[in-house]
Scaffold this motif. Structure first.
Motif, PDB file in Angstrom:
ATOM      1  N   ALA A 189       0.833  -1.204   0.000  1.00  0.00           N
ATOM      2  CA  ALA A 189       0.000   0.000   0.000  1.00  0.00           C
ATOM      3  C   ALA A 189       0.867   1.253   0.000  1.00  0.00           C
ATOM      4  O   ALA A 189       0.581   2.225  -0.710  1.00  0.00           O
ATOM      5  N   PHE A 190       1.947   1.242   0.787  1.00  0.00           N
ATOM      6  CA  PHE A 190       2.851   2.390   0.826  1.00  0.00           C
ATOM      7  C   PHE A 190       3.504   2.600  -0.534  1.00  0.00           C
ATOM      8  O   PHE A 190       3.637   3.729  -0.993  1.00  0.00           O
ATOM      9  N   ASP A 191       3.923   1.506  -1.167  1.00  0.00           N
ATOM     10  CA  ASP A 191       4.540   1.612  -2.491  1.00  0.00           C
ATOM     11  C   ASP A 191       3.555   2.188  -3.499  1.00  0.00           C
ATOM     12  O   ASP A 191       3.919   3.028  -4.322  1.00  0.00           O
ATOM     13  N   TYR A 192       2.309   1.741  -3.442  1.00  0.00           N
ATOM     14  CA  TYR A 192       1.296   2.257  -4.363  1.00  0.00           C
ATOM     15  C   TYR A 192       1.064   3.750  -4.117  1.00  0.00           C
ATOM     16  O   TYR A 192       1.045   4.552  -5.057  1.00  0.00           O
ATOM     17  N   ALA A 193       0.889   4.125  -2.857  1.00  0.00           N
ATOM     18  CA  ALA A 193       0.571   5.517  -2.518  1.00  0.00           C
ATOM     19  C   ALA A 193       1.696   6.472  -2.895  1.00  0.00           C
ATOM     20  O   ALA A 193       1.443   7.635  -3.209  1.00  0.00           O
ATOM     21  N   LYS A 194       2.919   5.969  -2.877  1.00  0.00           N
ATOM     22  CA  LYS A 194       4.072   6.823  -3.198  1.00  0.00           C
ATOM     23  C   LYS A 194       3.980   7.385  -4.611  1.00  0.00           C
ATOM     24  O   LYS A 194       4.306   8.545  -4.839  1.00  0.00           O
ATOM     25  N   GLY A 195       3.522   6.592  -5.562  1.00  0.00           N
ATOM     26  CA  GLY A 195       3.533   7.042  -6.945  1.00  0.00           C
ATOM     27  C   GLY A 195       2.176   7.294  -7.564  1.00  0.00           C
ATOM     28  O   GLY A 195       2.089   7.678  -8.716  1.00  0.00           O
ATOM     29  N   ALA A 196       1.109   7.071  -6.816  1.00  0.00           N
ATOM     30  CA  ALA A 196      -0.229   7.193  -7.389  1.00  0.00           C
ATOM     31  C   ALA A 196      -0.647   8.656  -7.548  1.00  0.00           C
ATOM     32  O   ALA A 196      -0.289   9.511  -6.751  1.00  0.00           O
ATOM     33  N   ASP A 197      -1.421   8.900  -8.580  1.00  0.00           N
ATOM     34  CA  ASP A 197      -1.981  10.223  -8.832  1.00  0.00           C
ATOM     35  C   ASP A 197      -3.305  10.332  -8.075  1.00  0.00           C
ATOM     36  O   ASP A 197      -4.241   9.577  -8.352  1.00  0.00           O
ATOM     37  N   VAL A 201      -8.981   1.999  -4.176  1.00  0.00           N
ATOM     38  CA  VAL A 201      -9.504   2.658  -2.978  1.00  0.00           C
ATOM     39  C   VAL A 201     -10.031   1.592  -2.015  1.00  0.00           C
ATOM     40  O   VAL A 201      -9.749   1.634  -0.813  1.00  0.00           O
ATOM     41  N   ALA A 202     -10.772   0.631  -2.542  1.00  0.00           N
ATOM     42  CA  ALA A 202     -11.307  -0.452  -1.700  1.00  0.00           C
ATOM     43  C   ALA A 202     -10.168  -1.259  -1.083  1.00  0.00           C
ATOM     44  O   ALA A 202     -10.222  -1.612   0.107  1.00  0.00           O
ATOM     45  N   TRP A 203      -9.125  -1.543  -1.867  1.00  0.00           N
ATOM     46  CA  TRP A 203      -7.976  -2.296  -1.360  1.00  0.00           C
ATOM     47  C   TRP A 203      -7.268  -1.526  -0.244  1.00  0.00           C
ATOM     48  O   TRP A 203      -6.899  -2.100   0.784  1.00  0.00           O
ATOM     49  N   LEU A 204      -7.112  -0.216  -0.427  1.00  0.00           N
ATOM     50  CA  LEU A 204      -6.485   0.590   0.620  1.00  0.00           C
ATOM     51  C   LEU A 204      -7.327   0.559   1.898  1.00  0.00           C
ATOM     52  O   LEU A 204      -6.789   0.481   3.005  1.00  0.00           O
ATOM     53  N   GLY A 205      -8.641   0.596   1.749  1.00  0.00           N
ATOM     54  CA  GLY A 205      -9.513   0.521   2.915  1.00  0.00           C
ATOM     55  C   GLY A 205      -9.395  -0.809   3.635  1.00  0.00           C
ATOM     56  O   GLY A 205      -9.346  -0.860   4.874  1.00  0.00           O
ATOM     57  N   GLU A 206      -9.332  -1.881   2.886  1.00  0.00           N
ATOM     58  CA  GLU A 206      -9.155  -3.210   3.478  1.00  0.00           C
ATOM     59  C   GLU A 206      -7.803  -3.301   4.175  1.00  0.00           C
ATOM     60  O   GLU A 206      -7.687  -3.868   5.264  1.00  0.00           O
ATOM     61  N   THR A 207      -6.788  -2.730   3.572  1.00  0.00           N
ATOM     62  CA  THR A 207      -5.466  -2.694   4.209  1.00  0.00           C
ATOM     63  C   THR A 207      -5.538  -1.935   5.523  1.00  0.00           C
ATOM     64  O   THR A 207      -4.992  -2.383   6.541  1.00  0.00           O
ATOM     65  N   GLY A 208      -6.220  -0.802   5.531  1.00  0.00           N
ATOM     66  CA  GLY A 208      -6.384  -0.035   6.764  1.00  0.00           C
ATOM     67  C   GLY A 208      -7.049  -0.841   7.862  1.00  0.00           C
ATOM     68  O   GLY A 208      -6.634  -0.814   9.023  1.00  0.00           O
ATOM     69  N   ARG A 209      -8.070  -1.608   7.500  1.00  0.00           N
ATOM     70  CA  ARG A 209      -8.770  -2.436   8.488  1.00  0.00           C
ATOM     71  C   ARG A 209      -7.824  -3.480   9.077  1.00  0.00           C
ATOM     72  O   ARG A 209      -7.762  -3.669  10.292  1.00  0.00           O
ATOM     73  N   GLN A 246      -3.930  10.033   0.936  1.00  0.00           N
ATOM     74  CA  GLN A 246      -3.375  10.846   2.022  1.00  0.00           C
ATOM     75  C   GLN A 246      -3.398  10.062   3.328  1.00  0.00           C
ATOM     76  O   GLN A 246      -2.438  10.097   4.105  1.00  0.00           O
ATOM     77  N   ALA A 247      -4.470   9.340   3.576  1.00  0.00           N
ATOM     78  CA  ALA A 247      -4.558   8.534   4.801  1.00  0.00           C
ATOM     79  C   ALA A 247      -3.507   7.427   4.794  1.00  0.00           C
ATOM     80  O   ALA A 247      -2.925   7.108   5.844  1.00  0.00           O
ATOM     81  N   THR A 248      -3.231   6.850   3.632  1.00  0.00           N
ATOM     82  CA  THR A 248      -2.184   5.826   3.532  1.00  0.00           C
ATOM     83  C   THR A 248      -0.832   6.437   3.861  1.00  0.00           C
ATOM     84  O   THR A 248      -0.028   5.849   4.597  1.00  0.00           O
TER      85      THR A 248
END
Length: 140
Positions: A50-58, A67-75, A123-125
């Motif tokens: 998730a951190f790797d994705y968030a680093k380069g995502a627009d 977005v759903a995957w990031l939410g599941e990761t957060g949970r 941003q939350a990630t």
């Protein structure tokens, strides 16, 4: 020449096989894990992609499935971070506070993703990563 290439390939394969295996516990399994190291490996297994994705995502173009995957990761991170705040894993009041802050950031990621707003989820990630970095700087 071929022998050198073969030796080099074996050396690289040997180093790659030294990487720790991914930890993919269910929530019920995670609640039973008694090893601090196992929980930390689980956190890395879940958080690092998730951190790797968030680093380069627009932020303007995050697909709904991400977005759903990031939410599941957060949970998942929130469940694991809550475990770190248990007395069995405590390293003192400062550590407990950092673990609680991490759990709060992970829960905020889950909630941000629930809004289906990719920019908020990214941003939350990044905020979760900041909580990880702060804890590692103080307690690693």
């Amino acid at each position: 020449m071929r022998i050198h290439a073969a030796v080099a390939a074996l050396a690289v394969a040997g180093l790659a096989s030294c990487a720790p295996p991914a930890r993919n516990f269910t929530e019920e399994e995670l609640k039973k894990v008694s090893s601090y190291q196992e929980i930390m490996w689980y956190l890395a297994t879940q958080a690092d992609p998730a951190f790797d994705y968030a680093k380069g995502a627009d932020p303007a173009s995050v697909p709904p499935e991400k977005v759903a995957w990031l939410g599941e990761t957060g949970r998942k991170l929130c469940v694991a971070a809550t475990r770190l705040a248990e007395p069995a894993f405590s390293k003192g009041a400062g550590y407990d506070k950092a673990a609680a802050a991490f759990a709060e950031k992970a829960k905020a990621l889950e909630l941000a993703a629930a809004t289906k707003d990719g920019a908020k989820a990214l941003q939350a990630t990044r905020d979760v990563k900041g909580a990880c970095a702060a804890c590692h700087a103080a307690f690693r």
